[in-house]
Design an enzyme around this catalytic site. Structure first.
Site, short mmCIF file in Angstrom:
data_model
loop_
_atom_site.label_atom_id
_atom_site.label_comp_id
_atom_site.label_asym_id
_atom_site.label_seq_id
_atom_site.Cartn_x
_atom_site.Cartn_y
_atom_site.Cartn_z
CD GLU A 138 1.93 -5.46 5.71
OE1 GLU A 138 2.77 -6.36 6.01
OE2 GLU A 138 1.13 -5.58 4.78
CD GLU A 153 -2.03 -7.53 3.22
OE1 GLU A 153 -1.70 -6.39 2.84
OE2 GLU A 153 -2.54 -7.74 4.33
CB ALA A 176 -0.89 -0.03 1.23
N GLY A 188 0.74 -5.01 1.06
CA GLY A 188 -0.46 -5.08 0.24
C GLY A 188 -0.22 -5.76 -1.10
N1 CAA Z 1 4.64 3.06 -0.80
C1 CAA Z 1 5.04 4.19 -1.39
N2 CAA Z 1 6.18 4.30 -2.11
C2 CAA Z 1 6.95 3.19 -2.21
C3 CAA Z 1 6.60 1.99 -1.61
C4 CAA Z 1 5.37 1.93 -0.89
N3 CAA Z 1 4.92 0.80 -0.31
N4 CAA Z 1 7.58 1.07 -1.87
C5 CAA Z 1 8.49 1.71 -2.61
N5 CAA Z 1 8.14 2.99 -2.81
C6 CAA Z 1 8.85 4.04 -3.57
C7 CAA Z 1 10.05 4.55 -2.78
O1 CAA Z 1 9.63 5.53 -1.85
C8 CAA Z 1 10.91 5.09 -3.88
O2 CAA Z 1 10.38 6.33 -4.29
P1 CAA Z 1 11.41 7.57 -4.62
O3 CAA Z 1 12.23 7.07 -5.77
O4 CAA Z 1 10.48 8.68 -4.98
O5 CAA Z 1 12.21 7.76 -3.39
C9 CAA Z 1 10.65 4.12 -5.03
O6 CAA Z 1 9.44 3.44 -4.73
C10 CAA Z 1 11.74 3.06 -5.15
O7 CAA Z 1 11.89 2.45 -3.88
P2 CAA Z 1 13.30 2.27 -3.15
O8 CAA Z 1 14.23 3.38 -3.49
O9 CAA Z 1 13.04 2.03 -1.69
O10 CAA Z 1 13.80 0.93 -3.88
P3 CAA Z 1 14.79 -0.18 -3.32
O11 CAA Z 1 15.08 -1.07 -4.46
O12 CAA Z 1 15.91 0.42 -2.57
O13 CAA Z 1 13.91 -0.99 -2.22
C11 CAA Z 1 11.93 -2.12 -1.41
C12 CAA Z 1 12.80 -1.74 -2.63
C13 CAA Z 1 12.70 -3.09 -0.51
C14 CAA Z 1 10.69 -2.79 -1.94
C15 CAA Z 1 11.58 -0.84 -0.61
O14 CAA Z 1 11.07 0.13 -1.52
C16 CAA Z 1 10.57 -1.04 0.47
O15 CAA Z 1 10.88 -1.56 1.53
N6 CAA Z 1 9.29 -0.62 0.23
C17 CAA Z 1 8.25 -0.64 1.21
C18 CAA Z 1 7.71 -2.04 1.41
C19 CAA Z 1 6.64 -2.05 2.50
O16 CAA Z 1 6.90 -1.73 3.63
N7 CAA Z 1 5.40 -2.44 2.12
C20 CAA Z 1 4.30 -2.47 3.01
C21 CAA Z 1 3.48 -1.22 2.88
S1 CAA Z 1 2.18 -1.09 4.10
C22 CAA Z 1 0.91 -2.08 3.52
O17 CAA Z 1 1.00 -2.65 2.47
C23 CAA Z 1 -0.32 -2.14 4.39
C24 CAA Z 1 -1.30 -3.20 4.01
O18 CAA Z 1 -1.21 -4.31 4.45
C25 CAA Z 1 -2.41 -2.88 3.14
#
Ligand code: CAA
Length: 258
Positions: free
Chosen positions: A132, A112, A65, A109
């Protein structure tokens, strides 16, 4: 005008939906989920489509998400507007089979969403996780419920509590995905698999999907009864007559989807 976050294509009788927010690793914001829901409903209503594939990019099916969108929301913001329920649930109402073709990250998400599909085909590059907890929340789109059903309590609990990722090989061993495919073949294989399903009788495929899903939502006794009643109902279709006649006549069936 809103951006096109979901690309909609057809490949024969297969509806292909590609999540398209590559710069944000397909983070699932409201607009994307609204567009995905509308596209799914349109394919579900289209008699020329027999199966749907949802895919992402090479790097990410979806990294979860949209954290940026969520970060300042209050309890009332998410509760009153029924966050998640308001648009993610649409996928659960789709009657035709839906396949997730996952390459790269399927996190939070994204994992999911993939699990809400009827089955997951994974590229060898796929990585699944529910991170999360690292954000101070728990999975909110079914992760704590579908992951244990798919991989068992031990692995699900470890993943949800630590946020660690599972690679494609582990996901296949654990039963989260039906098959692992070399990344460069993922989409072709997914379309091929969907084409096989789309060539079946659509009403019977829907009955099969409903029956397998019932295994997760009822006792064995109730599930067996449900299956038997649906099996009986197949005999009301023209496609059952055609399917069995074709076998006896040693030819390929031509289903009318009736
Ligand atoms: N939401 C918003 N933006 C996201 C995102 C997310 N879940 N995941 C990645 N992005 C964005 C980053 O902010 C980044 O944007 P910018 O270039 O503008 O800075 C871009 O995507 C590329 O990401 P990274 O630079 O972080 O890429 P990476 O290769 O270094 O890392 C990754 C990849 C490990 C997937 C890392 O992006 C990450 O950990 N993302 C978050 C994953 C996460 O925590 N997901 C759970 C979200 S909460 C949820 O989903 C709730 C639910 O159950 C419904």
């Amino acid at each position: 005008m809103s951006e096109n976050f979901v690309l909609v294509e057809t490949r024969g009788r297969v509806g292909l939906l590609t999540l398209n927010r590559p710069k944000a690793l397909n983070a699932l914001n409201d607009q994307l989920m609204d567009q995905l829901g509308a596209a799914l409903q349109a394919f579900d209503a289209n008699d020329d489509i027999g199966c749907i594939v949802i895919t992402g990019s090479e790097k990410a099916f979806a990294a979860g998400a949209d954290i940026g969108a969520m970060k300042d929301w209050s309890y009332m913001d998410v509760y009153r507007t029924e966050y998640i329920g308001r648009n993610w649930e649409t996928l659960r109402t789709i009657r035709k089979p839906v396949i997730a073709a996952v390459a790269g990250y399927a996190l939070g998400g994204g994992c999911e969403l993939a699990m809400m599909c009827d089955f997951i085909l994974a590229a060898d590059s796929a990585k699944f996780g529910q991170p999360e907890i690292k954000l101070g929340v728990i999975p909110g789109a079914g992760g704590t419920q579908r992951l244990p059903r798919a991989v068992g309590k031990a692995k699900a609990m470890e993943m949800v509590l630590t946020g660690r990722m599972m690679d494609a090989a582990e996901a296949e061993r654990a039963g989260l995905v039906s098959r692992v495919i070399p990344a460069e073949r993922l989409l072709d294989d997914a379309i091929e698999t969907a084409t096989v399903i789309a060539g079946m009788s659509i009403p019977v495929a829907i009955m099969a999907k409903e029956s397998v899903n019932r295994a997760f939502e009822s006792s064995l006794h109730e599930g067996i009864l449900f299956e038997r009643r649906v099996f009986h109902a197949c005999f009301a279709t023209e496609d059952q007559k055609e399917g069995m006649a074709a076998f006896v006549e040693k030819r390929k069936p031509v289903f009318k989807n009736k």
